[in-house]
Design a protein around this motif. Structure first.
Motif, PDB file in Angstrom:
ATOM      1  N   UNK A   1      31.305  -5.917  17.329  1.00  0.00           N
ATOM      2  CA  UNK A   1      30.090  -6.073  16.534  1.00  0.00           C
ATOM      3  C   UNK A   1      28.904  -6.243  17.476  1.00  0.00           C
ATOM      4  N   UNK A   2      27.916  -5.421  17.324  1.00  0.00           N
ATOM      5  CA  UNK A   2      26.724  -5.436  18.157  1.00  0.00           C
ATOM      6  C   UNK A   2      25.830  -6.603  17.765  1.00  0.00           C
ATOM      7  N   UNK A   3      25.382  -7.379  18.744  1.00  0.00           N
ATOM      8  CA  UNK A   3      24.495  -8.508  18.463  1.00  0.00           C
ATOM      9  C   UNK A   3      23.178  -8.074  17.833  1.00  0.00           C
ATOM     10  N   UNK A   4      22.812  -6.808  18.004  1.00  0.00           N
ATOM     11  CA  UNK A   4      21.562  -6.318  17.446  1.00  0.00           C
ATOM     12  C   UNK A   4      21.700  -5.866  15.995  1.00  0.00           C
ATOM     13  N   UNK A   5      22.887  -5.979  15.431  1.00  0.00           N
ATOM     14  CA  UNK A   5      23.082  -5.551  14.046  1.00  0.00           C
ATOM     15  C   UNK A   5      22.709  -6.686  13.106  1.00  0.00           C
ATOM     16  N   UNK A   6      21.502  -6.631  12.601  1.00  0.00           N
ATOM     17  CA  UNK A   6      21.019  -7.633  11.656  1.00  0.00           C
ATOM     18  C   UNK A   6      20.919  -6.990  10.290  1.00  0.00           C
ATOM     19  N   UNK A   7      21.616  -7.558   9.342  1.00  0.00           N
ATOM     20  CA  UNK A   7      21.609  -7.018   7.989  1.00  0.00           C
ATOM     21  C   UNK A   7      21.095  -8.084   7.037  1.00  0.00           C
ATOM     22  N   UNK A   8      19.817  -8.331   7.094  1.00  0.00           N
ATOM     23  CA  UNK A   8      19.213  -9.315   6.224  1.00  0.00           C
ATOM     24  C   UNK A   8      18.650  -8.625   5.000  1.00  0.00           C
ATOM     25  N   UNK A   9      18.829  -9.252   3.869  1.00  0.00           N
ATOM     26  CA  UNK A   9      18.262  -8.757   2.624  1.00  0.00           C
ATOM     27  C   UNK A   9      17.405  -9.873   2.049  1.00  0.00           C
ATOM     28  N   UNK A  10      16.763  -9.606   0.949  1.00  0.00           N
ATOM     29  CA  UNK A  10      15.953 -10.652   0.334  1.00  0.00           C
ATOM     30  C   UNK A  10      16.821 -11.806  -0.137  1.00  0.00           C
ATOM     31  N   UNK A  11      18.126 -11.571  -0.300  1.00  0.00           N
ATOM     32  CA  UNK A  11      19.016 -12.658  -0.689  1.00  0.00           C
ATOM     33  C   UNK A  11      19.398 -13.529   0.509  1.00  0.00           C
ATOM     34  N   UNK A  12      19.553 -12.934   1.699  1.00  0.00           N
ATOM     35  CA  UNK A  12      19.991 -13.704   2.860  1.00  0.00           C
ATOM     36  C   UNK A  12      18.830 -14.245   3.680  1.00  0.00           C
ATOM     37  N   UNK A  13      17.699 -13.561   3.679  1.00  0.00           N
ATOM     38  CA  UNK A  13      16.532 -14.081   4.380  1.00  0.00           C
ATOM     39  C   UNK A  13      15.282 -13.661   3.614  1.00  0.00           C
ATOM     40  N   UNK A  14      14.934 -14.426   2.599  1.00  0.00           N
ATOM     41  CA  UNK A  14      13.771 -14.030   1.782  1.00  0.00           C
ATOM     42  C   UNK A  14      12.464 -14.280   2.535  1.00  0.00           C
ATOM     43  N   UNK A  15      11.562 -13.312   2.467  1.00  0.00           N
ATOM     44  CA  UNK A  15      10.230 -13.463   3.048  1.00  0.00           C
ATOM     45  C   UNK A  15       9.248 -13.775   1.941  1.00  0.00           C
ATOM     46  N   UNK A  16       8.435 -14.750   2.176  1.00  0.00           N
ATOM     47  CA  UNK A  16       7.358 -15.010   1.230  1.00  0.00           C
ATOM     48  C   UNK A  16       6.206 -14.070   1.562  1.00  0.00           C
ATOM     49  N   UNK A  17       5.288 -13.906   0.637  1.00  0.00           N
ATOM     50  CA  UNK A  17       4.102 -13.094   0.891  1.00  0.00           C
ATOM     51  C   UNK A  17       3.325 -13.669   2.059  1.00  0.00           C
ATOM     52  N   UNK A  18       3.264 -14.983   2.151  1.00  0.00           N
ATOM     53  CA  UNK A  18       2.550 -15.639   3.253  1.00  0.00           C
ATOM     54  C   UNK A  18       3.187 -15.300   4.601  1.00  0.00           C
ATOM     55  N   UNK A  19       4.525 -15.349   4.679  1.00  0.00           N
ATOM     56  CA  UNK A  19       5.223 -15.002   5.920  1.00  0.00           C
ATOM     57  C   UNK A  19       4.991 -13.539   6.289  1.00  0.00           C
ATOM     58  N   UNK A  32       9.042  -7.770  13.188  1.00  0.00           N
ATOM     59  CA  UNK A  32      10.352  -7.618  12.549  1.00  0.00           C
ATOM     60  C   UNK A  32      11.364  -8.635  13.056  1.00  0.00           C
ATOM     61  N   UNK A  33      11.295  -8.993  14.332  1.00  0.00           N
ATOM     62  CA  UNK A  33      12.186 -10.049  14.837  1.00  0.00           C
ATOM     63  C   UNK A  33      11.887 -11.360  14.123  1.00  0.00           C
ATOM     64  N   UNK A  34      10.613 -11.657  13.939  1.00  0.00           N
ATOM     65  CA  UNK A  34      10.235 -12.881  13.220  1.00  0.00           C
ATOM     66  C   UNK A  34      10.680 -12.807  11.760  1.00  0.00           C
ATOM     67  N   UNK A  43      17.335 -15.800  22.619  1.00  0.00           N
ATOM     68  CA  UNK A  43      17.971 -14.813  23.497  1.00  0.00           C
ATOM     69  C   UNK A  43      17.901 -13.385  22.945  1.00  0.00           C
ATOM     70  N   UNK A  44      17.933 -13.239  21.640  1.00  0.00           N
ATOM     71  CA  UNK A  44      17.958 -11.907  21.039  1.00  0.00           C
ATOM     72  C   UNK A  44      16.597 -11.440  20.517  1.00  0.00           C
TER      73      UNK A  44
END
Length: 96
Positions: A1-19, A32-34, A43-44
């Motif tokens: 598994x590649x450490x760069x494989x990030x699979x975030x969705x609004x369910x796992x990491x929701x962004x607010x409009x402010x963020x 995008x990293x933020x 580190x990543x």
């Protein structure tokens, strides 16, 4: 598994409009990293940002054409005039 494989969705990491709006002040990789929850110094942070930024750019560029990102009326001719040294009003003249 590649450490760069990030699979975030609004369910796992929701962004607010402010963020989202706060993140827009950064370059695409940093934004995008933020947005996936990483902070500078992690580190990543850089590698994930570069990976996600490249994916975003590759995807976005294929969506851009004259229909999806056309100029407002008059903008194209204004840019040509500016590129060629301005118009009679001296809009792009740097001399005084």
């Amino acid at each position: 598994n590649n450490n760069n494989e990030y699979y975030y969705t609004t369910e796992t990491y929701p962004l607010t409009a402010e963020e989202y709006h706060y993140g827009c002040r950064f370059t695409t990789p940093e934004r995008l990293a933020r947005h996936v929850g990483l902070e500078p110094g992690h580190d990543l942070f850089e590698s994930v940002g570069e990976d996600l930024g490249a994916r975003f750019d590759d995807y976005y560029v294929q969506l851009v054409d004259k229909t999806t990102a056309g100029f407002y009326e008059g903008i194209g001719s204004m840019l040509v005039k500016l590129h060629c040294g301005g118009d009679d009003n001296g809009e792009s003249s740097s001399s005084s």
